[in-house]
Design an enzyme around this catalytic site. Structure first.
Site, PDB file in Angstrom:
ATOM      1  N   LYS A 184       0.828  -1.205   0.000  1.00 14.72           N
ATOM      2  CA  LYS A 184       0.000   0.000   0.000  1.00 14.72           C
ATOM      3  C   LYS A 184       0.869   1.265   0.000  1.00 14.72           C
ATOM      4  O   LYS A 184       2.084   1.195   0.095  1.00 14.72           O
ATOM      5  CB  LYS A 184      -0.965  -0.041   1.196  1.00 14.72           C
ATOM      6  CG  LYS A 184      -1.886  -1.282   1.179  1.00 14.72           C
ATOM      7  CD  LYS A 184      -3.002  -1.157   0.163  1.00 14.72           C
ATOM      8  CE  LYS A 184      -3.664  -2.451  -0.273  1.00 14.72           C
ATOM      9  NZ  LYS A 184      -4.340  -3.269   0.686  1.00 14.72           N
TER      10      LYS A 184
HETATM   11  C1  LIG Z   1      -5.439  -4.455   0.947  1.00 19.34           C
HETATM   12  C2  LIG Z   1      -6.900  -4.298   0.995  1.00 19.34           C
HETATM   13  C3  LIG Z   1      -7.648  -4.613   2.134  1.00 19.34           C
HETATM   14  C4  LIG Z   1      -7.074  -5.321   3.313  1.00 19.34           C
HETATM   15  O1  LIG Z   1      -6.028  -4.656   3.922  1.00 19.34           O
HETATM   16  P1  LIG Z   1      -5.167  -5.378   5.056  1.00 19.34           P
HETATM   17  O2  LIG Z   1      -4.477  -4.248   5.728  1.00 19.34           O
HETATM   18  O3  LIG Z   1      -4.217  -6.291   4.336  1.00 19.34           O
HETATM   19  O4  LIG Z   1      -6.086  -6.114   5.934  1.00 19.34           O
HETATM   20  C5  LIG Z   1      -8.996  -4.313   2.144  1.00 19.34           C
HETATM   21  N1  LIG Z   1      -9.597  -3.771   1.078  1.00 19.34           N
HETATM   22  C6  LIG Z   1      -8.929  -3.489  -0.052  1.00 19.34           C
HETATM   23  C7  LIG Z   1      -9.658  -2.867  -1.194  1.00 19.34           C
HETATM   24  C8  LIG Z   1      -7.565  -3.768  -0.143  1.00 19.34           C
HETATM   25  O5  LIG Z   1      -6.906  -3.518  -1.273  1.00 19.34           O
END
Ligand SMILES: *Cc1c(COP(=O)(O)O)cnc(C)c1O
Length: 386
Positions: A184
């Site tokens: 991210k």
């Molecule tokens: C990455 C992601 C999540 C989950 O995030 P985590 O921090 O890994 O739990 C949820 N929704 C979307 C759209 C994502 O891309």
């Protein structure tokens, strides 16, 4: 051809994070503590929200957000099919039923008219996802929510820097959920944040995030000496640690610098990938501020003469890492079985899901890395035509 494999979504970690993590390790306090709260304060300042609760993941934030608004057995929650599994899985974790809605082919965001079509007496909330960092049509979605007395949760996993008509993503609905997972725009290895203006939601999420212990239980081993706590809920273990937060506030301080670099990469990809059998991201509209989280291309399979999966193989062979965001969630085995979905139910999400590819797009990429990506893509199409 490129010699070493270019990892998809590799984060840009710099010396301040490394020094902070080492200092935290040496401090003797590596769990939830002052640095977690410092990160929460910095995040509150960034979003302008009253509350920010640091958590172990965005999945945890989504689960707690649904719990905080009172989602339970028998409720229906409208979610996009064009999203990661966690958006719907957390609805199931609450004993509720996800109801998938289709998306727009260009923006890849949930379609307001398809949300409205799926509302029943049992509908309690809408979860929206700002896909790839492009904001959803929040005015229309909020109007629908108001008309039917529904809550709105924003899955802002891609959207730390996103704005819609000048309002920051994650602050427009009732609760915002952010991700700091390794790929991210801000990384804490694993981590997430829930933001809200609502005091009761915030208090509830904080208590549920640490076993259901009464507020500030994390201080029980602190300098003030041992403190009793009460167990007021059957909570979860979703707290963030000071080790993760050590990465978090330094990453947040550079969030706009990293975005600027990705904006440059975005413009270069748009220029140099034009004219290939690809559909590039739709233009960014005036009321939108894009987070530039993912650069996704749609393989024009008829013109290209290859499938998306053949394209992915071609990139791997050329040492370039890729991602797929996402295959339509309603057709995944679990949800097919749970909800009885079949091909054709949500045609736009399926169309994207069969053709989309995310190419490397991180502030860490050098100009040469980007040249390698572009060269590999052109090479795949050259060979496909022969
Ligand atoms: C990455 C992601 C999540 C989950 O995030 P985590 O921090 O890994 O739990 C949820 N929704 C979307 C759209 C994502 O891309």
């Amino acid at each position: 051809m490129r010699k070493d494999f270019l990892v998809f979504g590799s984060p840009l970690i710099e010396q301040p994070e490394i020094d902070e993590v080492v200092a935290t390790l040496k401090s003797g306090w590596i769990g939830t503590g002052p640095k977690t709260h410092k990160f929460e304060d910095a995040f509150k300042a960034h979003t302008g929200t009253k509350h920010a609760i640091a958590l172990s993941s965005c999945t945890a934030a989504l689960h707690l957000a649904l719990r905080a608004i009172g989602v339970s057995e028998g409720d229906e929650i409208i979610v996009p099919s064009m999203t990661f599994a966690a958006t719907a899985n957390t609805v199931v974790h609450c004993g509720a039923r996800p109801v998938f809605a289709d998306c727009d082919r260009e923006t890849q965001n949930i379609l307001p008219e398809d949300i409205e079509r799926r509302i029943t007496q049992k509908t309690k909330a809408i979860v929206v996802v700002h896909m790839a960092g492009r904001p959803c049509e929040m005015d229309e979605i909020l109007k629908i929510a108001k008309r039917h007395d529904l809550k709105v949760i924003e899955d802002a996993a891609h959207a730390i820097e996103t704005e819609y008509k000048g309002r920051k993503a994650g602050t427009i609905g009732d609760i915002g959920c952010f991700s700091f997972y390794v790929t991210k725009n801000l990384v804490t290895a694993e981590g997430g944040m829930a933001t809200t203006e609502n005091d009761a939601y915030a208090q509830n999420m904080r208590v549920l995030s640490l076993h259901g212990l009464s507020a500030d239980a994390w201080k029980r081993y602190g300098e003030e000496g041992y403190k009793h706590y009460d167990v007021v809920e059957a909570g979860y273990k979703y707290n963030m640690t000071d080790l993760q937060a050590s990465l978090g506030f330094h990453q947040l301080a550079r969030i706009e610098v990293h975005r600027e670099r990705r904006e440059e990469l975005w413009q270069r990809y748009m220029r140099e990938l034009a004219g290939l059998p690809l559909i590039l991201p739709a233009p960014i509209r005036e009321h939108e501020r894009h987070a530039y989280h993912l650069f996704t291309v749609i393989i024009d399979t008829k013109k290209a003469g290859i499938t998306r999966d053949e394209f992915l193989d071609g990139m791997t062979k050329r040492n370039i890492g890729t991602g797929v965001h996402f295959r339509a969630l309603h057709l995944q085995p679990y949800y097919r079985k749970l909800l009885g979905h079949k091909e054709g139910d949500l045609p736009n999400a399926e169309w994207i899901g069969d053709r989309t590819v995310s190419i490397p797009f991180s502030a860490k990429l050098t100009d040469d890395d980007v040249s390698d990506v572009i060269h590999a893509i052109k090479d795949i199409f050259t060979h496909a035509k022969q």
